[in-house]
Scaffold this motif. Structure first.
Motif, PDB file in Angstrom:
ATOM      1  N   ALA A 238       0.843  -1.200   0.000  1.00  0.00           N
ATOM      2  CA  ALA A 238       0.000   0.000   0.000  1.00  0.00           C
ATOM      3  C   ALA A 238       0.877   1.250   0.000  1.00  0.00           C
ATOM      4  CB  ALA A 238      -0.908  -0.014   1.227  1.00  0.00           C
ATOM      5  N   ILE A 239       1.935   1.224   0.823  1.00  0.00           N
ATOM      6  CA  ILE A 239       2.841   2.374   0.883  1.00  0.00           C
ATOM      7  C   ILE A 239       3.595   2.528  -0.436  1.00  0.00           C
ATOM      8  CG2 ILE A 239       4.768   3.403   2.151  1.00  0.00           C
ATOM      9  CD1 ILE A 239       1.950   2.996   3.662  1.00  0.00           C
ATOM     10  N   LYS A 240       4.022   1.395  -0.996  1.00  0.00           N
ATOM     11  CA  LYS A 240       4.711   1.430  -2.302  1.00  0.00           C
ATOM     12  C   LYS A 240       3.822   2.094  -3.347  1.00  0.00           C
ATOM     13  CE  LYS A 240       6.092  -1.747  -6.004  1.00  0.00           C
ATOM     14  NZ  LYS A 240       6.127  -3.163  -6.449  1.00  0.00           N
ATOM     15  N   SER A 241       2.531   1.738  -3.346  1.00  0.00           N
ATOM     16  CA  SER A 241       1.613   2.300  -4.355  1.00  0.00           C
ATOM     17  C   SER A 241       1.475   3.814  -4.191  1.00  0.00           C
ATOM     18  CB  SER A 241       0.236   1.638  -4.249  1.00  0.00           C
ATOM     19  OG  SER A 241      -0.435   2.050  -3.077  1.00  0.00           O
ATOM     20  N   LEU A 242       1.388   4.286  -2.948  1.00  0.00           N
ATOM     21  CA  LEU A 242       1.251   5.735  -2.717  1.00  0.00           C
ATOM     22  C   LEU A 242       2.502   6.483  -3.183  1.00  0.00           C
ATOM     23  CD1 LEU A 242      -0.449   5.808   0.813  1.00  0.00           C
ATOM     24  CD2 LEU A 242      -1.387   6.798  -1.299  1.00  0.00           C
ATOM     25  N   LEU A 243       3.666   5.922  -2.877  1.00  0.00           N
ATOM     26  CA  LEU A 243       4.916   6.591  -3.270  1.00  0.00           C
ATOM     27  C   LEU A 243       5.124   6.529  -4.783  1.00  0.00           C
ATOM     28  CD1 LEU A 243       7.242   5.459  -0.327  1.00  0.00           C
ATOM     29  CD2 LEU A 243       5.990   7.615  -0.595  1.00  0.00           C
ATOM     30  N   MET A 244       4.717   5.396  -5.390  1.00  0.00           N
ATOM     31  CA  MET A 244       4.847   5.287  -6.851  1.00  0.00           C
ATOM     32  C   MET A 244       3.946   6.310  -7.549  1.00  0.00           C
ATOM     33  SD  MET A 244       4.826   1.239  -7.839  1.00  0.00           S
ATOM     34  CE  MET A 244       4.895   1.547  -9.621  1.00  0.00           C
TER      35      MET A 244
END
Ligand code: AKB
Length: 338
Positions: A238-244
């Motif tokens: 989820a965090i990866k998706s927000l940063l991407m």
């Protein structure tokens, strides 16, 4: 390189804590956090400043800050919002509206679009029956947008507000020299599971609650049926998706709202994995009709083709990797079950 000034609301929540740590790891950000609660120890040293209090009353404070980026995570989740729907509307809608107005005001005044990242949810979807749910399978963004919950209505409306403030605010897009508007980007999250925090107020909570209870050797009575199926995701993804999504150039994006998927399991499959990992785990099923109704109205899974094609989204954890590479190793450390 000058640090970007970023605001994270709901910073003390599950996504908030993980995101603040993710931003610090990535570097280049001066992080202002906001929440009703004081900061938990794991992020006190990371936050440059913590604004504690009710967001709706704190907004005016934020007009003095030159935010480049806003992660607006503060929300009252689906189960809690059914119990106190008016308060949920105030937090979920009034809070978001105020923050969108702040961001569009700054974008226009300083001729620099503020990036506004918004966690929406599978709760925006509404399936009318289990037959329809099974028939529809993995849904695309533009179908079944008929939420059955206050929270779902709030998230769907705020998605629309975000698009309005990005494209049509005051109909200024029709002006000869349209002003800078908002850069609104939303992700419809499935149920999220962290090895480090526990959820509160949601209806997908049975997944993480069951696993954390099994890891502690505590009996767990699941509030949905065994055959209940919705999509889930590991918190790191989820965090990866927000940063991407934050870093994608605007011109690469043809949409403002995106599904993302990782894995979809039934409550019974969660039980099987929990018993396999923690033999002796006592897990029973005693459905709560209202909460059962909520997850029955959510899709079995979501189609994330748009996110994959427009910003190369791909989760790091499918179901097996979630259990074997992330959750079980961390949860065993957390509860000393090595
Ligand atoms: C909830 O259960 O309310 C949230 C969600 C799926 O958005 N976890």
């Amino acid at each position: 390189m000058t640090e970007k000034l970023v605001l994270v609301t709901g910073a003390c929540g599950e996504i908030g804590q993980a995101l603040v740590q993710g931003l610090a790891q990535k570097g280049g950000y001066r992080i202002v956090t906001a929440d009703l609660a004081p900061l938990p120890n794991n992020i006190t040293s990371i936050s440059a400043e913590h604004v504690q209090g009710d967001l709706v009353y704190q907004i005016k404070t934020f007009y003095d800050y030159d935010f480049d980026l806003i992660f607006h995570l503060a929300a009252s989740l689906s189960s809690k919002a059914e119990v106190s729907s008016e308060e949920a509307h105030r937090i979920n809608v009034e809070g978001t509206m105020q923050l969108l107005m702040l961001a569009v005001y700054r974008s226009e005044k300083y001729q620099k679009s503020v990036k506004f990242l918004f966690p929406s949810s599978i709760a925006v979807y509404g399936l009318e029956s289990l037959e329809e749910k099974r028939a529809k399978g993995a849904v695309k963004e533009d179908v079944c947008n008929m939420p059955h919950t206050m929270y779902g209505c709030n998230k769907l409306y705020c998605e629309k507000l975000g698009v309005y403030y990005s494209k049509y605010f005051g109909q200024k897009h029709l002006d000869e020299n349209p002003p800078h508007m908002l850069d609104f980007r939303a992700i419809r999250f499935p149920g999220l599971i962290s090895a480090f925090t526990l959820p509160s107020g949601g209806t997908s909570d049975y997944g993480p609650e069951m696993l954390h209870a099994a890891a502690q050797g505590k009996p767990y009575s699941c509030f949905v049926r065994e055959d209940t199926k919705i999509s889930f995701m590991a918190m790191p993804d989820a965090i990866k998706s927000l940063l991407m999504l934050t870093d994608v150039p605007r011109e690469k994006l043809n949409h403002h709202v995106y599904n993302i998927a990782a894995f979809a399991l039934t409550a019974g499959e969660f039980r099987d994995r929990a018993v396999e990992a923690f033999p002796g785990a006592q897990i029973t099923f005693e459905p709560n009709p209202r909460r059962q109704g909520i997850v029955d109205s959510w899709p079995e899974d979501v189609d994330d083709t748009l996110a994959r094609t427009e910003w190369d989204w791909k989760p790091d954890y499918d179901a097996d990797e979630f259990f074997d590479d992330y959750f079980l190793p961390e949860i065993r450390k957390r509860y000393g079950k090595n």
